[in-house]
Design a protein around this motif. Structure first.
Motif, PDB file in Angstrom:
ATOM      1  N   MET A  54       0.864  -1.179   0.000  1.00 15.70           N
ATOM      2  CA  MET A  54       0.000   0.000   0.000  1.00 15.70           C
ATOM      3  C   MET A  54       0.896   1.222   0.000  1.00 15.70           C
ATOM      4  SD  MET A  54      -1.352   0.131   3.970  1.00 15.70           S
ATOM      5  CE  MET A  54      -1.665  -1.622   4.111  1.00 15.70           C
ATOM      6  N   SER A  55       0.324   2.387  -0.189  1.00 14.11           N
ATOM      7  CA  SER A  55       1.131   3.601  -0.119  1.00 14.11           C
ATOM      8  C   SER A  55       1.517   3.881   1.328  1.00 14.11           C
ATOM      9  CB  SER A  55       0.357   4.795  -0.685  1.00 14.11           C
ATOM     10  OG  SER A  55      -0.660   5.189   0.219  1.00 14.11           O
ATOM     11  N   ARG A  56       2.631   4.556   1.505  1.00 14.13           N
ATOM     12  CA  ARG A  56       3.074   4.887   2.861  1.00 14.13           C
ATOM     13  C   ARG A  56       2.071   5.817   3.534  1.00 14.13           C
ATOM     14  NH1 ARG A  56       7.683   4.957   6.346  1.00 14.13           N
ATOM     15  NH2 ARG A  56       6.753   5.760   8.254  1.00 14.13           N
ATOM     16  N   GLY A  57       1.478   6.726   2.784  1.00 12.48           N
ATOM     17  CA  GLY A  57       0.479   7.618   3.358  1.00 12.48           C
ATOM     18  C   GLY A  57      -0.717   6.866   3.909  1.00 12.48           C
ATOM     19  N   LYS A  58      -1.165   5.868   3.177  1.00 18.35           N
ATOM     20  CA  LYS A  58      -2.290   5.053   3.652  1.00 18.35           C
ATOM     21  C   LYS A  58      -1.906   4.312   4.923  1.00 18.35           C
ATOM     22  CE  LYS A  58      -5.562   1.530   2.165  1.00 18.35           C
ATOM     23  NZ  LYS A  58      -6.106   0.793   1.011  1.00 18.35           N
ATOM     24  N   LEU A  59      -0.710   3.725   4.943  1.00 17.53           N
ATOM     25  CA  LEU A  59      -0.263   3.018   6.140  1.00 17.53           C
ATOM     26  C   LEU A  59      -0.176   3.964   7.333  1.00 17.53           C
ATOM     27  CD1 LEU A  59       0.753   0.552   7.651  1.00 17.53           C
ATOM     28  CD2 LEU A  59       3.057   1.103   6.825  1.00 17.53           C
ATOM     29  N   ASP A  60       0.374   5.143   7.125  1.00 21.58           N
ATOM     30  CA  ASP A  60       0.479   6.112   8.226  1.00 21.58           C
ATOM     31  C   ASP A  60      -0.898   6.466   8.782  1.00 21.58           C
ATOM     32  OD1 ASP A  60       3.244   6.135   8.027  1.00 21.58           O
ATOM     33  OD2 ASP A  60       3.313   8.002   6.875  1.00 21.58           O
ATOM     34  N   ALA A  61      -1.884   6.621   7.908  1.00 21.21           N
ATOM     35  CA  ALA A  61      -3.247   6.922   8.354  1.00 21.21           C
ATOM     36  C   ALA A  61      -3.834   5.754   9.144  1.00 21.21           C
ATOM     37  CB  ALA A  61      -4.136   7.268   7.153  1.00 21.21           C
ATOM     38  N   ILE A  62      -3.582   4.539   8.693  1.00 23.01           N
ATOM     39  CA  ILE A  62      -4.073   3.352   9.408  1.00 23.01           C
ATOM     40  C   ILE A  62      -3.452   3.281  10.792  1.00 23.01           C
ATOM     41  CG2 ILE A  62      -3.985   0.823   9.439  1.00 23.01           C
ATOM     42  CD1 ILE A  62      -4.249   0.962   6.337  1.00 23.01           C
ATOM     43  N   LEU A  63      -2.130   3.450  10.872  1.00 17.57           N
ATOM     44  CA  LEU A  63      -1.450   3.382  12.158  1.00 17.57           C
ATOM     45  C   LEU A  63      -1.908   4.489  13.100  1.00 17.57           C
ATOM     46  CD1 LEU A  63       2.178   2.498  11.027  1.00 17.57           C
ATOM     47  CD2 LEU A  63       0.418   0.947  11.932  1.00 17.57           C
ATOM     48  N   ALA A  64      -2.207   5.653  12.572  1.00 19.33           N
ATOM     49  CA  ALA A  64      -2.671   6.774  13.404  1.00 19.33           C
ATOM     50  C   ALA A  64      -4.011   6.478  14.060  1.00 19.33           C
ATOM     51  CB  ALA A  64      -2.756   8.049  12.565  1.00 19.33           C
ATOM     52  N   SER A  65      -4.761   5.523  13.504  1.00 18.20           N
ATOM     53  CA  SER A  65      -6.061   5.182  14.076  1.00 18.20           C
ATOM     54  C   SER A  65      -5.973   4.061  15.117  1.00 18.20           C
ATOM     55  CB  SER A  65      -7.043   4.793  12.965  1.00 18.20           C
ATOM     56  OG  SER A  65      -6.680   3.556  12.367  1.00 18.20           O
ATOM     57  N   ASP A  66      -4.794   3.492  15.313  1.00 20.79           N
ATOM     58  CA  ASP A  66      -4.601   2.436  16.313  1.00 20.79           C
ATOM     59  C   ASP A  66      -4.799   3.031  17.708  1.00 20.79           C
ATOM     60  OD1 ASP A  66      -3.707   0.421  18.027  1.00 20.79           O
ATOM     61  OD2 ASP A  66      -1.729   0.252  17.106  1.00 20.79           O
ATOM     62  N   PRO A  67      -5.621   2.420  18.543  1.00 22.56           N
ATOM     63  CA  PRO A  67      -5.804   2.930  19.903  1.00 22.56           C
ATOM     64  C   PRO A  67      -4.494   3.090  20.673  1.00 22.56           C
ATOM     65  CG  PRO A  67      -7.502   1.341  19.415  1.00 22.56           C
ATOM     66  CD  PRO A  67      -6.530   1.301  18.271  1.00 22.56           C
ATOM     67  N   PHE A  68      -3.507   2.253  20.404  1.00 17.85           N
ATOM     68  CA  PHE A  68      -2.209   2.428  21.050  1.00 17.85           C
ATOM     69  C   PHE A  68      -1.576   3.754  20.651  1.00 17.85           C
ATOM     70  CE2 PHE A  68      -0.998  -2.348  21.706  1.00 17.85           C
ATOM     71  CZ  PHE A  68      -1.917  -2.443  22.733  1.00 17.85           C
TER      72      PHE A  68
END
Length: 99
Positions: A54-68
């Motif tokens: 996936m694109s790095r931007g998409k991954l960064d957005a996904i990780l930003a939504s992690d409750p941790f």
């Protein structure tokens, strides 16, 4: 593809308290087809996630939504790699990686 290393930044008691929310978040990422594997690090200092391409931007957005992440309980190290060899079970995924 990416390997994401999670490093806990809070006491394990706080991690355990947030773990059900994190597990639910992981389940959603698998349902969306974003992640291939995940689990705890040994010793228990964080976790590891292997993602689909996936694109790095998409991954960064996904990780930003992690409750941790939202609760500032972990930091993330993202390692991007381009698989050049894969086990037969992963060949379909490797073929999806743009070369």
């Amino acid at each position: 593809m990416y390997v994401v290393l999670l490093n806990y930044t809070a006491p394990i008691e706080e991690i355990d308290y947030a773990l059900p929310d994190h597990a639910e978040w992981l389940n959603k990422q698998y349902e969306h087809g974003h992640f291939l594997a995940s689990g705890r690090r040994n010793p228990r200092t964080g976790g590891v996630i292997i993602t689909r391409p996936m694109s790095r931007g998409k991954l960064d957005a996904i990780l930003a939504s992690d409750p941790f992440c939202v609760k500032h309980l972990a930091k993330y190290e993202v390692i991007e790699f381009s698989p050049t060899k894969t086990a037969p079970e992963l060949r379909q995924i490797n073929e999806a990686v743009p070369h």
